[in-house]
Motif scaffolding. Structure first.
Motif, PDB file in Angstrom:
ATOM      1  N   ARG A   1       0.406  -1.514   0.127  1.00  0.00           N
ATOM      2  CA  ARG A   1      -0.408   0.259   0.069  1.00  0.00           C
ATOM      3  C   ARG A   1       0.904   1.527   0.112  1.00  0.00           C
ATOM      4  O   ARG A   1      -0.023   2.544  -0.689  1.00  0.00           O
ATOM      5  N   GLY A   2       2.189   1.225   0.222  1.00  0.00           N
ATOM      6  CA  GLY A   2       3.149   2.234   0.370  1.00  0.00           C
ATOM      7  C   GLY A   2       3.973   2.780  -0.408  1.00  0.00           C
ATOM      8  O   GLY A   2       4.898   3.512  -0.434  1.00  0.00           O
ATOM      9  N   LEU A   3       2.538   2.155  -1.169  1.00  0.00           N
ATOM     10  CA  LEU A   3       3.871   2.065  -2.756  1.00  0.00           C
ATOM     11  C   LEU A   3       3.120   3.183  -3.868  1.00  0.00           C
ATOM     12  O   LEU A   3       3.718   3.724  -4.669  1.00  0.00           O
ATOM     13  N   LYS A   4       1.766   3.286  -3.459  1.00  0.00           N
ATOM     14  CA  LYS A   4       1.330   4.484  -4.265  1.00  0.00           C
ATOM     15  C   LYS A   4       0.195   4.692  -3.672  1.00  0.00           C
ATOM     16  O   LYS A   4       0.060   5.097  -2.651  1.00  0.00           O
ATOM     17  N   VAL A   5      -0.424   5.537  -4.340  1.00  0.00           N
ATOM     18  CA  VAL A   5      -1.645   6.960  -4.304  1.00  0.00           C
ATOM     19  C   VAL A   5      -2.367   6.662  -4.742  1.00  0.00           C
ATOM     20  O   VAL A   5      -2.401   6.456  -6.168  1.00  0.00           O
ATOM     21  N   ASP A   6      -3.080   6.560  -4.272  1.00  0.00           N
ATOM     22  CA  ASP A   6      -4.777   6.537  -4.322  1.00  0.00           C
ATOM     23  C   ASP A   6      -5.609   8.098  -5.015  1.00  0.00           C
ATOM     24  O   ASP A   6      -5.587   8.277  -3.854  1.00  0.00           O
ATOM     25  N   LEU A   7      -6.050   7.840  -6.332  1.00  0.00           N
ATOM     26  CA  LEU A   7      -6.318   9.507  -6.253  1.00  0.00           C
ATOM     27  C   LEU A   7      -7.702   9.696  -5.913  1.00  0.00           C
ATOM     28  O   LEU A   7      -8.147  10.600  -6.278  1.00  0.00           O
TER      29      LEU A   7
END
Length: 377
Positions: free
Chosen positions: A164-170
């Protein structure tokens, strides 16, 4: 770990912002200098039959034009059609002088007091505070390294959720997007930020780090050789042409690129022989001379290291600056440098969302109740 990361981050947020922005700008230092002073870099049109200007002639011209000032360094044109560049100084004040490569005349100079680019350089390296600012910069770099170490511990969410810490949920709220952005940017830039922080410490305190590395592997090849220069006193210099010829014979596969001039009567004259590009100082032969006797004292093949300790120390500088691998790496380094201000701003916003914003809301509510009570009374 969270508390250390939080409070060190708050204390350093402005420092990190400044270092990141100025560092990204200075990756393109050479390009910006050429853009800021285009008339100083380019030489005039060559005249038919006119002999080429050489370094001894340039030195003589500068000494006559700037009496009482000392030449620190002089560089040959880095490409065809450019001018000679000479640094002169008197006390703590210096000038950047350009000599027309075709006529030998002064093309102009740059006063550092009026140069925004030199101001940015001083801000990045010394925080505009001389040696004290340099030390504070080293301390800031050490704390940035601490932020990297504590940040990766805080970032780790366990084996089931670490991705989860690898990406950004826009699609989430702006607060959640800011939180994810801080973690993702921190993770993907962790190695290069840690490298910048470590090398920042090294530039301020190189000897302790080199001493530690030297216990396991010699770092001698990464540093200039040691030698003694006999005091020159009032003796005149030996023939500069002859010393340049001697340097070319010592480094037959390199091209003469310039010189570092002695700062005292016990300092050597250093002639630069470029094995690669003219301004790539990490791939340069440094030939040292006794300026009074004209005798060669030592030869240092910078960038050629025969131990892992020497290679480790050598790579700290080129890795930090990213100058020497072309435009693509410069663009990458500048983009990655923007991670620092992004992390600083997103970290402050996280602190606002977690703490300051709630306090502000309570304070506003308390003020509103007090005002209403006054009105009712």
């Amino acid at each position: 770990m969270f508390q250390i990361h939080l409070w060190v981050g708050i204390a350093l947020c402005l420092y990190i912002l400044v270092i990141g922005v100025t560092g990204s700008i200075l990756v393109f230092e050479s390009e910006l200098e050429h853009a800021a002073y285009p008339g100083l870099w380019r030489a005039s049109e060559p005249l038919a039959g006119q002999p080429a200007v050489d370094l001894p002639e340039v030195v003589e011209t500068v000494m006559k034009t700037y009496p009482g000032q000392q030449i620190t360094a002089a560089y040959l044109p880095d490409r065809e059609g450019n001018n000679f560049e000479v640094f002169v100084h008197k006390g703590e004040r210096f000038r950047y002088v350009f000599i027309d490569a075709n006529t030998g005349r002064i093309a102009g100079d740059i006063n550092p007091d009026r140069s925004w680019l030199i101001w940015i350089i001083d801000l990045h390296f010394r925080l505009l505070g001389g040696r004290v600012g340099e030390i504070l910069n080293g301390i800031g770099a050490a704390f940035l390294l601490l932020l990297c170490a504590t940040g990766v511990v805080i970032w780790w969410a366990g084996l089931k959720h670490w991705t989860r810490g690898l990406k950004v949920d826009l699609s989430r709220s702006w607060r959640r997007i800011n939180f994810d952005l801080h973690g993702a940017v921190g993770f993907w830039t962790l190695l290069i930020l840690s490298m910048w922080a470590f090398t920042g410490v090294y530039f301020v305190w190189p000897k302790p780090i080199e001493s530690f590395v030297n216990r396991f592997s010699s770092v001698a090849s990464a540093n200039p050789p040691k030698f003694i220069v006999p005091p020159r006193g009032n003796q005149p210099w030996a023939d500069l042409h002859g010393m340049i010829l001697s340097a070319q014979q010592s480094s037959p596969n390199a091209k003469f690129a310039g010189a570092f001039f002695p700062g005292s009567d016990k300092s050597a004259l250093t002639l630069l022989m470029a094995r690669a590009e003219t301004r790539n100082f990490t791939q340069m032969d440094y030939v040292y001379f006794d300026p009074a006797a004209g005798r060669q004292l030592a030869l240092w093949h910078r960038g050629i290291n025969d131990t892992w300790g020497g290679r480790f120390v050598f790579w700290l500088s080129p890795l930090h600056f990213g100058y020497d691998w072309g435009l693509a790496i410069k663009i990458l380094w500048a983009a990655l440098g923007c991670a620092l201000p992004l992390l600083s701003i997103s970290g402050v916003l996280m602190y606002w969302n977690r703490s300051l914003g709630k306090r502000w809301t309570r304070l506003k509510a308390q003020t509103s109740r007090t005002e209403n009570k006054v009105v009712l009374d």
